[in-house]
Design an enzyme around this catalytic site. Structure first.
Site, PDB file in Angstrom:
ATOM      1  N   MET A  27       0.835  -1.197   0.000  1.00 22.25           N
ATOM      2  CA  MET A  27       0.000   0.000   0.000  1.00 22.25           C
ATOM      3  C   MET A  27       0.875   1.253   0.000  1.00 22.25           C
ATOM      4  SD  MET A  27      -3.455  -0.908   2.000  1.00 22.25           S
ATOM      5  CE  MET A  27      -2.843  -0.761   3.661  1.00 22.25           C
ATOM      6  N   GLY A  28       2.159   1.059  -0.258  1.00 15.90           N
ATOM      7  CA  GLY A  28       3.044   2.220  -0.375  1.00 15.90           C
ATOM      8  C   GLY A  28       3.546   2.729   0.961  1.00 15.90           C
ATOM      9  N   HIS A  34       8.978   1.117   3.488  1.00 16.56           N
ATOM     10  CA  HIS A  34      10.062   1.098   4.470  1.00 16.56           C
ATOM     11  C   HIS A  34      10.888  -0.159   4.231  1.00 16.56           C
ATOM     12  CE1 HIS A  34       7.559  -1.878   6.400  1.00 16.56           C
ATOM     13  NE2 HIS A  34       6.580  -0.993   6.564  1.00 16.56           N
ATOM     14  N   HIS A  56       9.147  -3.577   3.401  1.00 14.27           N
ATOM     15  CA  HIS A  56       8.725  -3.778   2.002  1.00 14.27           C
ATOM     16  C   HIS A  56       9.941  -4.035   1.112  1.00 14.27           C
ATOM     17  CE1 HIS A  56       5.583  -0.818   3.537  1.00 14.27           C
ATOM     18  NE2 HIS A  56       4.834  -1.821   3.146  1.00 14.27           N
ATOM     19  N   ASP A  87       2.234  -9.410   8.854  1.00 19.61           N
ATOM     20  CA  ASP A  87       0.773  -9.547   8.783  1.00 19.61           C
ATOM     21  C   ASP A  87       0.467 -11.042   8.665  1.00 19.61           C
ATOM     22  OD1 ASP A  87      -0.093  -6.561   8.391  1.00 19.61           O
ATOM     23  OD2 ASP A  87       1.629  -6.877   7.095  1.00 19.61           O
ATOM     24  N   GLN A 116      -2.936 -12.326   7.431  1.00 18.02           N
ATOM     25  CA  GLN A 116      -3.081 -11.988   6.003  1.00 18.02           C
ATOM     26  C   GLN A 116      -2.312 -12.983   5.146  1.00 18.02           C
ATOM     27  OE1 GLN A 116      -2.857  -7.878   4.362  1.00 18.02           O
ATOM     28  NE2 GLN A 116      -0.754  -8.427   3.878  1.00 18.02           N
TER      29      GLN A 116
END
Ligand code: AMP
Length: 277
Positions: free
Chosen positions: A26-27, A30, A33, A147, A150
């Site tokens: 989702m941008g 950091h 990611h 997550d 998820q």
């Protein structure tokens, strides 16, 4: 790195790209990611990162509107990390009409833990990832264990729909003081940021107790909840669960098969963390 905002040119570019590895985000990127992107490079020929803040996975009153949008910094970060392609669609590219079809995530996964406190969240996540899978048609996809629930939902999605996609889980990347990196950490005040690593510290203490043979899981969970409350946190849950499905462990589920998952609010910022045991 090539940047695409539309589906057709992205698909055309990916036609002869070899083995494609997808890293959805989702941008507001950091090191968490970026580590996924670097790992992705080892699993294929072309890394496609996506940046899209997905309205479907936020409930009214959550932080969709204030979620940080930092596309030009993200693009630079991704280019440095070696991504070949960035797909950053506007909302009307992903949802040109209201989304009428959704992925129905089974209650056993969708309504527990995060799902209890964020009803509909995983339906929104699974639906957008299903769309990204159709758009990019990757051979592999990376998701972070940060997550945890998820990651399990999306692994199950791929398995149950027989998608020819290898799902790869990346370890949680942390700040030096143990705080799991998250785009939401930017919402913390300086005082809250100093307090935030307590969550990880308490989970580590719980993990050490379980590893040394303590089987009184409920007591251990409650002790962490109590200590969080004493320090002005509002915990949603602290739970020792089976890694495989996040259900309550049976008496013979040993270390190596457990994970402790937690979510708690510090001020108005909700943080999640977990450690595999
Ligand atoms: P997000 O942008 O928060 O949707 O996250 C995009 C991907 O990065 C997801 O697969 C996350 O699990 C993963 N991710 C986020 N934070 C971390 C972290 N600290 N360590 C590892 N992976 C992460």
């Amino acid at each position: 790195m090539k940047i695409f905002h539309d589906i057709a040119p992205l698909r055309a570019a990916l036609k002869n790209a070899g083995r494609v590895v997808l890293v959805p985000t989702m941008g507001n990127l950091h090191e968490g990611h970026i580590t996924l992107v670097r790992d992705a490079r080892k699993h294929g020929d072309a890394v496609v990162a996506t940046v899209f803040v997905n309205r479907l996975q936020f409930r009214p009153g959550e932080d969709f509107d204030k979620y940080p949008r930092t596309l030009s910094a993200d693009a630079k970060y991704l280019e440095d990390a070696g991504a070949e392609f960035l797909f950053a669609p506007a909302e009307d590219v992903m949802y040109p009409t209201p989304q009428y079809f959704h992925v129905d995530v089974p209650d056993e996964l969708a309504t527990i833990l995060e799902g209890e406190f964020r009803p509909g969240h995983f339906r929104g996540v699974a639906t957008v990832v299903m769309k990204l899978f159709q758009i990019v048609q990757p051979d592999a996809a990376l998701f972070g264990k940060k997550d945890y629930q998820q990651m399990l939902v999306l692994s199950a999605l791929v398995r149950e729909f027989n998608m020819p996609i290898e799902v790869i889980a990346g370890d949680t990347i942390r700040a030096e003081d143990g705080l799991a990196l998250s785009s939401r950490n930017g919402f913390l005040s300086a005082t809250e940021r100093a307090e935030a690593p307590r969550l990880h510290r308490l989970l580590e203490r719980l993990v050490a107790s379980v590893r040394s043979g303590d089987k009184k899981f409920e007591q251990l969970e409650n002790a962490v909840m109590a200590e969080l409350k004493q320090n002005a946190w509002s915990p949603d849950y602290v739970a020792i669960r089976r890694r495989s499905d996040l259900q309550a462990p049976s008496a013979d589920t040993g270390a190596g098969h457990l994970v402790v998952v937690a979510a708690a609010k510090l001020g108005s910022t909700r943080l999640i963390d977990n450690i595999e045991i």
